[in-house]
Scaffold this motif. Structure first.
Motif, short mmCIF file in Angstrom:
data_model
loop_
_atom_site.label_atom_id
_atom_site.label_comp_id
_atom_site.label_asym_id
_atom_site.label_seq_id
_atom_site.Cartn_x
_atom_site.Cartn_y
_atom_site.Cartn_z
N PRO A 238 40.45 30.17 47.43
CA PRO A 238 41.22 30.90 46.42
C PRO A 238 40.60 30.74 45.04
CG PRO A 238 42.61 29.40 47.71
CD PRO A 238 41.20 29.05 48.01
N VAL A 239 40.89 31.69 44.16
CA VAL A 239 40.39 31.66 42.78
C VAL A 239 41.52 31.19 41.87
CG1 VAL A 239 39.41 33.00 40.88
CG2 VAL A 239 38.83 33.57 43.26
N LEU A 240 41.31 30.10 41.13
CA LEU A 240 42.28 29.65 40.14
C LEU A 240 41.82 30.16 38.78
CD1 LEU A 240 43.03 25.94 41.15
CD2 LEU A 240 43.82 28.08 42.18
N CYS A 241 42.63 30.99 38.15
CA CYS A 241 42.28 31.63 36.88
C CYS A 241 43.22 31.12 35.80
CB CYS A 241 42.36 33.14 37.01
SG CYS A 241 41.96 34.03 35.50
N LEU B 13 34.66 38.79 36.04
CA LEU B 13 34.90 37.38 35.70
C LEU B 13 35.41 36.61 36.92
CD1 LEU B 13 34.84 35.48 33.19
CD2 LEU B 13 37.27 35.96 32.91
N LEU B 14 36.32 37.23 37.68
CA LEU B 14 36.87 36.57 38.86
C LEU B 14 35.81 36.33 39.93
CD1 LEU B 14 40.27 38.47 39.24
CD2 LEU B 14 39.91 36.16 38.35
N SER B 15 34.78 37.17 39.96
CA SER B 15 33.74 37.02 40.98
C SER B 15 32.70 35.96 40.61
CB SER B 15 33.03 38.36 41.21
OG SER B 15 32.31 38.74 40.04
N LYS B 16 32.79 35.43 39.38
CA LYS B 16 31.78 34.46 38.91
C LYS B 16 32.40 33.09 38.63
CE LYS B 16 29.01 38.10 36.73
NZ LYS B 16 28.55 38.67 35.44
N GLY B 17 33.35 32.70 39.46
CA GLY B 17 34.01 31.42 39.24
C GLY B 17 33.10 30.22 39.50
N GLU B 18 33.43 29.10 38.86
CA GLU B 18 32.72 27.85 39.11
C GLU B 18 33.14 27.27 40.46
OE1 GLU B 18 32.15 25.18 35.25
OE2 GLU B 18 34.23 25.85 35.47
N THR B 19 32.22 26.56 41.08
CA THR B 19 32.62 25.79 42.25
C THR B 19 33.43 24.59 41.78
OG1 THR B 19 30.66 24.37 42.18
CG2 THR B 19 30.49 26.44 43.43
N SER C 233 37.74 28.12 43.69
CA SER C 233 36.85 28.68 42.68
C SER C 233 37.62 28.66 41.36
CB SER C 233 36.46 30.11 43.05
OG SER C 233 35.70 30.71 42.03
N ILE C 234 37.00 28.16 40.30
CA ILE C 234 37.68 27.98 39.02
C ILE C 234 37.15 28.99 38.01
CG2 ILE C 234 38.32 26.34 37.22
CD1 ILE C 234 39.24 25.50 40.01
N VAL C 235 38.04 29.81 37.47
CA VAL C 235 37.69 30.79 36.44
C VAL C 235 38.43 30.44 35.16
CG1 VAL C 235 37.91 33.20 35.74
CG2 VAL C 235 37.14 32.65 38.04
N THR C 236 37.71 30.35 34.06
CA THR C 236 38.32 30.07 32.76
C THR C 236 38.20 31.30 31.88
OG1 THR C 236 37.75 27.72 32.93
CG2 THR C 236 38.29 28.57 30.75
N LEU C 237 39.31 31.79 31.39
CA LEU C 237 39.31 32.97 30.51
C LEU C 237 38.80 32.60 29.13
CD1 LEU C 237 42.78 34.38 31.54
CD2 LEU C 237 40.60 35.47 31.99
N PRO C 238 38.27 33.56 28.38
CA PRO C 238 37.88 33.29 26.99
C PRO C 238 39.07 32.75 26.20
CG PRO C 238 37.07 35.44 27.69
CD PRO C 238 37.99 34.95 28.77
N GLU C 239 38.81 31.79 25.32
CA GLU C 239 39.90 31.15 24.57
C GLU C 239 40.68 32.19 23.77
OE1 GLU C 239 40.69 27.18 21.85
OE2 GLU C 239 38.65 27.76 22.41
#
Length: 625
Positions: A300-303, A357-363, A332-338
Motif C-alpha cells: 500500500p501507498v501511505l501518503c 507522485l504516488l507512483s514514486k514513493g520511497e521504500t 510505499s511512503i509518499v510525502t506531499l510538498p510542505e
C-alpha cells in the motif's frame, strides 16, 4: 448452536463451486479447472480460475480469491447469513439455531444499523433544506461536485442540541446514546453530539453506515475541526478505514491502495479518478488497519502531508508496520510538498501530478534512513553513534528473521557510507635532510563538573528539561506551539521521546471523538507518559533553574509567556546550524557569498548562545536568592 467451522466445511464440501459461479459467469473447462474472464475486473484474456477439488476461485489478474460463501457475499452482494442459508438450502442442510447470546448481540447490532441508516437519511435531507445553505456553500467552495455529494452521502447536522432526538423519535434515547448520536451527561438531558457540522457517513465493508464524521462550519473557539462518532457495538475506529468498501473494488483495477490523512483527501483523490484511497479515523494507522489493506494489495501507498504532523504520522505508521512485515509485503511512503494536501496539489498541478507522485514513493527502508538521518544534528561522533543506535532499534522490532537481517545490513551499510566516507589519498611529505623529528605531547586536564555545566550544550540540555516539565504543567502550550516544538530536536534520546509523546497526545486531542471539545489537561499528558514508561526530568537535571512555569504557585499568563520565550530560544539553534551547513556547502560555487553568509550566521549563533546562557543564568540567580 453457532455456525461452527466444521459445519461450514461440510456446507462447502456439498456445494459444487463451478455450478454456483456458472449461474452468472460463463466458464470454460480446461483440464481439472474452469476458466473465465474475471467478473471482478475488466480483462480480455481469461485469468480467473475455478477449482472444484480445492473449493476456491482465484484471479491471477486482480487477486480476487474465495470460496462459495465469499462468492455470494463479494460478487452477488449478499449478507453472510443470507448466503449461508441459500447455499444450505441447495445442499439440503439445516442451518443451526444461533446461540441466544450471539443472537441478542446480532439483534442489537441490527437495530443500531437501523438507527444509523435513519440518521444518515435525516442528515442528507437537512443538507438539501434551507438550513443546509452554509454547508452547501462550503462544498461549493471546495469544488465538490453534485455527483460526489451523492456518492459520499454528504449531509448536515443543524446547530440544535435536541434536533436528532425529535427527528428520530421512533428510537429510544438509550439507543441513540449507544449509537453515538447523543451525549449522555449525568444530571442533564442527553444532547446532540453533532451540531452545526457538515456530515459524512462512515461505512463498513458492506456499505452500511456505522458511524459519522462531522466538520465544523462556524468558527467556534476550542471546538475540534473534525468530530467522529465514538466506538460502539457496530463501530471500532481502530478496525475501520474510511471508504474501504469503495476502495477495495477500485484497487482491483489499479492494483493500489492509497492511505491518506483525512476524509476530504479521499474525496479529492476520488474526484481526480483515484478511487482506491482510504483514511484512518483521525488517529495513527493501527495494526488492524494495516492488516486490512495488506489483504488487498502487498505494498500500500501511505501518503502524508509534508508538515511536521504528517511526518510524525508517517513515522508512527512505519513503527507499527515493522513488526508485522512479511515476505512480499511492505509499504510505499509518499510525502506531499510542505503546505499542500492532496486537494491543494490536484488543484494546483492537476490529477496527473498527483498520480505521478504516488507512483514514486520511497521504500520503507529509504524512509527510515531519511527520517533518522534528518531527525537530529550529526556533528559529533556521539551524534553519529546515536544515529546507528536508532537504526538498529528499528530493525530489532521486525519479527521475521530474514527481513530483520536484511534491514539491518542495508541500514548499517548506509550508515557506514555516511559516517566513514572514503578519504582522499595523502601525499607523503618529502624527507628533508638534517631536519629534526620529534613528538610533542601536551597533557590536558579534564574540565571540572562546574565548567561542564556552563557550556552552551549543557545549558541548552538543562533548559530543555525545564521546558518539558513546564509543558506537562501547562499542556495548552503544546497544542498552541506544536509546529515550533516539532523543530526542537533534543539531542538527548530521553528528552526526544518525552517531546514526541507530548506532541502526539496534543495532536490526538485535536481529533478527540468521544468527548465534546475538552481542553488538553495535565492528566492527559501524565497518562500517556506513564503508558510509555516515560518520566519527566527531576529537579537535579534542571540545575536549579527557577522559571515561572516551574513555580509551585504559578501565574498562568506569566508561565505561558516564559514557556513561549524558552521555545523560541531553543528552536533557533537548530535552524542556525542547518543554515550554516547549507552556507558551507555552497563554498565551491560561490565562495564570496557563502563566506559572508557563514560569518553572519556565526554571529547569530554566538548571540543566540549568549541569550540562552543569560536567560539560564538569570533564572539560576533568581533561584539562589
Amino acid at each position: 448452536m453457532a455456525l461452527s467451522p466444521q459445519w461450514l466445511d461440510e456446507l462447502r464440501s456439498r456445494i459444487t463451486l463451478s455450478g454456483v459461479i456458472g449461474r452468472t459467469t460463463r466458464l470454460t473447462k480446461t483440464g481439472r479447472e474452469w476458466k473465465a474472464c474475471c467478473p471482478f475486473h475488466n480483462e480480455k484474456t481469461p485469468s480467473f480460475t475455478v477449482n472444484d477439488e480445492k473449493g476456491f476461485y482465484h484471479c491471477f489478474g486482480c487477486g480476487a480469491h474465495g470460496d462459495a460463501i465469499r462468492w455470494m457475499t463479494d460478487q452477488r452482494g449478499m449478507p453472510f447469513m443470507d448466503a449461508v442459508k441459500e447455499l444450505a438450502a441447495e445442499a439440503g442442510m439445516e442451518v443451526p439455531a444461533p446461540d441466544p447470546r450471539m443472537a441478542k448481540a446480532a439483534e442489537q447490532r441490527a437495530s443500531l444499523h437501523d438507527v444509523m441508516a435513519a440518521a444518515q437519511a435525516w442528515f442528507v435531507d437537512n443538507l438539501a433544506s434551507p438550513a443546509g445553505a452554509q454547508a452547501r456553500a462550503y462544498l461549493d467552495r471546495r469544488g465538490i461536485s453534485a455527483a460526489a455529494i451523492r456518492e459520499f452521502g454528504f449531509g448536515y447536522a443543524p446547530d440544535d442540541r435536541g434536533a436528532i432526538a425529535k427527528a428520530l423519535s421512533g428510537f429510544s434515547k438509550p439507543m441513540l446514546i449507544e449509537a453515538g448520536l447523543l451525549i449522555d451527561v449525568e444530571g442533564k438531558d442527553p444532547y446532540d453530539r453533532f451540531r452545526g457540522r457538515l456530515m459524512l457517513p462512515i461505512q463498513d465493508r458492506r456499505g452500511r453506515v456505522i458511524a459519522f464524521g462531522g466538520r465544523i462550519l462556524a468558527d467556534v473557539p476550542n471546538a475540534p475541526k473534525y468530530l467522529n462518532s465514538p466506538d460502539s457495538p457496530v463501530f471500532d475506529k481502530g478496525r475501520t478505514l474510511y471508504n474501504l468498501h469503495r476502495a477495495a473494488a477500485a484497487s482491483r483495477q489499479s492494483d493500489r491502495i492509497v492511505v491518506v490523512e483525512g476524509y476530504m483527501d479521499v474525496i479529492a483523490l476520488a474526484g481526480a479518478g483515484m478511487g482506491e484511497a482510504v483514511a484512518p479515523m483521525g488517529t495513527a494507522l493501527t495494526e488492524n488497519q494495516l492488516e486490512l489493506i495488506w489483504r488487498l494489495v502487498p505494498v500500500p501507498v501511505l501518503c502524508f502531508d509534508g508538515d511536521s504532523a504528517g511526518q510524525r504520522a508517517a513515522l508512527r505508521a512505519i513503527a507499527r508496520a515493522l513488526p508485522m512485515l512479511k515476505p512480499g509485503h511492505s509499504l510505499s511512503i509518499v510525502t506531499l510538498p510542505e503546505g499542500l494536501d492532496p486537494d491543494d496539489l490536484i488543484r494546483r498541478d492537476g490529477a496527473q501530478a498527483m498520480s505521478a507522485l504516488l507512483s514514486k514513493g520511497e521504500t520503507l527502508v529509504d524512509a527510515i534512513w531519511r527520517f533518522e538521518r534528518d531527525a537530529l544534528p550529526l556533528r559529533t561522533p556521539e551524534d553519529k553513534a546515536g544515529l546507528k543506535a536508532r537504526l538498529i532499534d528499528h530493525t530489532e522490532t521486525i519479527q521475521n528473521p530474514d527481513i530483520r537481517s536484511l534491514y539491518r545490513r542495508e541500514l548499517l551499510d548506509r550508515y557506514g557510507a555516511f559516517a566513514f566516507p572514503p578519504r582522499p589519498p595523502r601525499e607523503k611529505p618529502a624527507f628533508q635532510k638534517g631536519r629534526a623529528r620529534f613528538d610533542q605531547r601536551t597533557t590536558f586536564t579534564a574540565p571540572s563538573d562546574r565548567l561542564r555545566q556552563l557550556t552552551p550544550a549543557a545549558v541548552r540540555s538543562r533548559m530543555i528539561s525545564a521546558l518539558l516539565v513546564g509543558l506537562a504543567r501547562f499542556p495548552k502550550t503544546i497544542a498552541e506551539e506544536g509546529e515550533r516544538l516539532a523543530g526542537l530536536h533534543p539531542e538527548d534520546r530521553g528528552q526526544a521521546l518525552l517531546l514526541d509523546a507530548m506532541l502526539e497526545v496534543a495532536e490526538t486531542r485535536k481529533f478527540a471523538v468521544e468527548i465534546d471539545s475538552q481542553p488538553l489537561e495535565t492528566t492527559d499528558v501524565a497518562a500517556i507518559l506513564q503508558e510509555r514508561g516515560l518520566a519527566l526530568p527531576d529537579r537535579e537535571s534542571i540545575g536549579g533553574m527557577k522559571f515561572a512555569f516551574l513555580s509551585d504557585q504559578p501565574g498562568e499568563p506569566e508561565a505561558t509567556r516564559e514557556l513561549v520565550q524558552a521555545i523560541e530560544l531553543l528552536v533557533e539553534k537548530p535552524a542556525i546550524e542547518i543554515a550554516l551547513a547549507e552556507a558551507t556547502a555552497r563554498f565551491a560555487e560561490d565562495p564570496e557569498g557563502a563566506y559572508a553568509e557563514q560569518q553572519r550566521l556565526l554571529k547569530r549563533k554566538l548571540e543566540f548562545e549568549r541569550r540562552l546562557m543569560q536567560m539560564a543564568a538569570t533564572r539560576a540567580n533568581a533561584s539562589a536568592t
